[in-house]
Design a protein around this motif. Sequence first.
Motif, PDB file in Angstrom:
ATOM      1  N   THR A   1      15.209  81.765  80.273  1.00  0.00           N
ATOM      2  CA  THR A   1      15.887  80.325  80.099  1.00  0.00           C
ATOM      3  C   THR A   1      14.962  79.787  79.240  1.00  0.00           C
ATOM      4  O   THR A   1      15.783  78.878  78.566  1.00  0.00           O
ATOM      5  CB  THR A   1      15.453  79.788  81.594  1.00  0.00           C
ATOM      6  OG1 THR A   1      16.166  80.361  82.413  1.00  0.00           O
ATOM      7  CG2 THR A   1      15.906  78.439  81.444  1.00  0.00           C
ATOM      8  N   LEU A   2      13.801  79.861  78.965  1.00  0.00           N
ATOM      9  CA  LEU A   2      12.973  79.270  77.741  1.00  0.00           C
ATOM     10  C   LEU A   2      13.519  79.687  76.440  1.00  0.00           C
ATOM     11  O   LEU A   2      13.558  78.965  75.685  1.00  0.00           O
ATOM     12  CB  LEU A   2      11.686  79.715  78.107  1.00  0.00           C
ATOM     13  CG  LEU A   2      10.427  79.182  76.989  1.00  0.00           C
ATOM     14  CD1 LEU A   2      10.492  77.591  77.066  1.00  0.00           C
ATOM     15  CD2 LEU A   2       9.063  79.781  77.096  1.00  0.00           C
TER      16      LEU A   2
ATOM     17  N   ASP B   1      28.503  81.490  77.190  1.00  0.00           N
ATOM     18  CA  ASP B   1      28.316  80.139  77.453  1.00  0.00           C
ATOM     19  C   ASP B   1      26.591  80.198  77.541  1.00  0.00           C
ATOM     20  O   ASP B   1      26.442  80.201  78.840  1.00  0.00           O
ATOM     21  CB  ASP B   1      28.824  79.907  78.709  1.00  0.00           C
ATOM     22  CG  ASP B   1      28.753  78.116  78.862  1.00  0.00           C
ATOM     23  OD1 ASP B   1      27.634  77.606  78.411  1.00  0.00           O
ATOM     24  OD2 ASP B   1      29.601  77.286  79.461  1.00  0.00           O
ATOM     25  N   GLN B   2      25.645  80.100  76.643  1.00  0.00           N
ATOM     26  CA  GLN B   2      24.517  80.123  76.790  1.00  0.00           C
ATOM     27  C   GLN B   2      23.786  78.834  77.631  1.00  0.00           C
ATOM     28  O   GLN B   2      22.874  79.223  78.407  1.00  0.00           O
ATOM     29  CB  GLN B   2      23.759  79.929  75.431  1.00  0.00           C
ATOM     30  CG  GLN B   2      23.976  81.507  74.567  1.00  0.00           C
ATOM     31  CD  GLN B   2      23.453  82.675  75.401  1.00  0.00           C
ATOM     32  OE1 GLN B   2      23.936  83.164  76.297  1.00  0.00           O
ATOM     33  NE2 GLN B   2      22.103  82.941  75.053  1.00  0.00           N
ATOM     34  N   ARG B   3      24.494  77.928  77.722  1.00  0.00           N
ATOM     35  CA  ARG B   3      23.803  76.745  78.432  1.00  0.00           C
ATOM     36  C   ARG B   3      24.129  77.024  80.155  1.00  0.00           C
ATOM     37  O   ARG B   3      23.223  76.711  80.712  1.00  0.00           O
ATOM     38  CB  ARG B   3      24.608  75.259  78.112  1.00  0.00           C
ATOM     39  CG  ARG B   3      24.268  74.829  76.874  1.00  0.00           C
ATOM     40  CD  ARG B   3      24.789  73.397  76.590  1.00  0.00           C
ATOM     41  NE  ARG B   3      24.592  72.833  75.111  1.00  0.00           N
ATOM     42  CZ  ARG B   3      23.568  72.547  74.693  1.00  0.00           C
ATOM     43  NH1 ARG B   3      22.420  72.756  75.376  1.00  0.00           N
ATOM     44  NH2 ARG B   3      23.527  72.130  73.397  1.00  0.00           N
TER      45      ARG B   3
ATOM     46  N   GLY C   1      17.777  74.146  71.375  1.00  0.00           N
ATOM     47  CA  GLY C   1      17.104  72.795  71.120  1.00  0.00           C
ATOM     48  C   GLY C   1      17.443  72.069  72.632  1.00  0.00           C
ATOM     49  O   GLY C   1      17.472  70.772  72.237  1.00  0.00           O
ATOM     50  N   ASP C   2      17.774  72.687  73.759  1.00  0.00           N
ATOM     51  CA  ASP C   2      17.849  71.789  74.684  1.00  0.00           C
ATOM     52  C   ASP C   2      16.785  71.609  75.488  1.00  0.00           C
ATOM     53  O   ASP C   2      15.942  72.091  76.230  1.00  0.00           O
ATOM     54  CB  ASP C   2      18.721  72.822  75.825  1.00  0.00           C
ATOM     55  CG  ASP C   2      19.552  72.011  76.959  1.00  0.00           C
ATOM     56  OD1 ASP C   2      18.714  71.297  77.535  1.00  0.00           O
ATOM     57  OD2 ASP C   2      20.317  72.375  77.281  1.00  0.00           O
ATOM     58  N   GLU C   3      16.195  70.252  75.333  1.00  0.00           N
ATOM     59  CA  GLU C   3      14.948  69.839  75.874  1.00  0.00           C
ATOM     60  C   GLU C   3      14.931  69.862  77.316  1.00  0.00           C
ATOM     61  O   GLU C   3      13.994  70.176  77.956  1.00  0.00           O
ATOM     62  CB  GLU C   3      14.767  68.360  75.585  1.00  0.00           C
ATOM     63  CG  GLU C   3      14.260  68.463  73.895  1.00  0.00           C
ATOM     64  CD  GLU C   3      13.637  67.119  73.417  1.00  0.00           C
ATOM     65  OE1 GLU C   3      13.263  66.141  74.217  1.00  0.00           O
ATOM     66  OE2 GLU C   3      13.957  66.789  72.230  1.00  0.00           O
ATOM     67  N   ARG C   4      15.899  69.528  77.892  1.00  0.00           N
ATOM     68  CA  ARG C   4      16.147  69.599  79.600  1.00  0.00           C
ATOM     69  C   ARG C   4      15.856  70.822  79.947  1.00  0.00           C
ATOM     70  O   ARG C   4      15.097  71.018  80.982  1.00  0.00           O
ATOM     71  CB  ARG C   4      17.606  68.980  80.145  1.00  0.00           C
ATOM     72  CG  ARG C   4      17.642  69.203  81.461  1.00  0.00           C
ATOM     73  CD  ARG C   4      18.996  68.099  81.782  1.00  0.00           C
ATOM     74  NE  ARG C   4      19.248  68.366  83.291  1.00  0.00           N
ATOM     75  CZ  ARG C   4      19.963  69.321  83.889  1.00  0.00           C
ATOM     76  NH1 ARG C   4      20.699  70.112  82.919  1.00  0.00           N
ATOM     77  NH2 ARG C   4      20.285  69.325  85.004  1.00  0.00           N
ATOM     78  N   ARG C   5      16.487  71.922  79.447  1.00  0.00           N
ATOM     79  CA  ARG C   5      16.143  73.287  79.834  1.00  0.00           C
ATOM     80  C   ARG C   5      14.793  73.685  79.476  1.00  0.00           C
ATOM     81  O   ARG C   5      14.273  74.706  80.079  1.00  0.00           O
ATOM     82  CB  ARG C   5      17.441  74.282  79.426  1.00  0.00           C
ATOM     83  CG  ARG C   5      18.821  73.952  80.041  1.00  0.00           C
ATOM     84  CD  ARG C   5      19.940  74.600  79.642  1.00  0.00           C
ATOM     85  NE  ARG C   5      20.955  74.713  80.551  1.00  0.00           N
ATOM     86  CZ  ARG C   5      21.610  73.577  80.884  1.00  0.00           C
ATOM     87  NH1 ARG C   5      21.384  72.444  80.159  1.00  0.00           N
ATOM     88  NH2 ARG C   5      22.905  73.694  81.434  1.00  0.00           N
TER      89      ARG C   5
END
Length: 179
Positions: free
Chosen positions: A139-140, A108-110, A147-151
């Motif tokens: 994390t970056l 679970d990468q998120r 493509g997770d802008e929040r993270r």
Amino acid sequence: HAQWLDGLDRVRENILAAHAWSLRAPDACERSYRLVYAIRHYWFLRGLLELGHRVTVDTIANGSAAGADIPRSRALWVGGQLAAWMARYGEARAYLDDSLAIARAKGDQRMVAGILHILALASIGEGDIVAARSQCLETLSIAQELGDERRLAMAHNGLGHLSRLEGDLDEAERSYRVA
């Protein structure tokens, strides 16, 4: 948010009763894990970190590490997050390390990125800037892959904070502007 918070304020005793009941229910771990994850923001927004911490730690202690799944990983993450916000960095690291191991094992990468972000906070609190930078960079990398802008924003903000702590204000500003 105000209505949501007011509603939870009115039923807080019911939440605590549900928590107590869930610790004794046949599927106790699963229900308890889901409960602490669902209300994690409430504890912070209402300044009830001690109460949220107690409920979460009770839940974690009641569960078994043998049932290492994403709901347990989330509960451990909440415990680590609350402990970090309370400046209990060693405790936070222990919960977060366990949470991270489960999230990595489950792929679970998120979740991995979210855990690393809080783990970086605990590392900063313990004075381990090298570990914090590594956690922010991972994390970056994950956020870019997803493509997770929040993270992405969280990672850049963390890197900006580290640069600021190291006295590199130009780099801190660049990171903050990207965030």
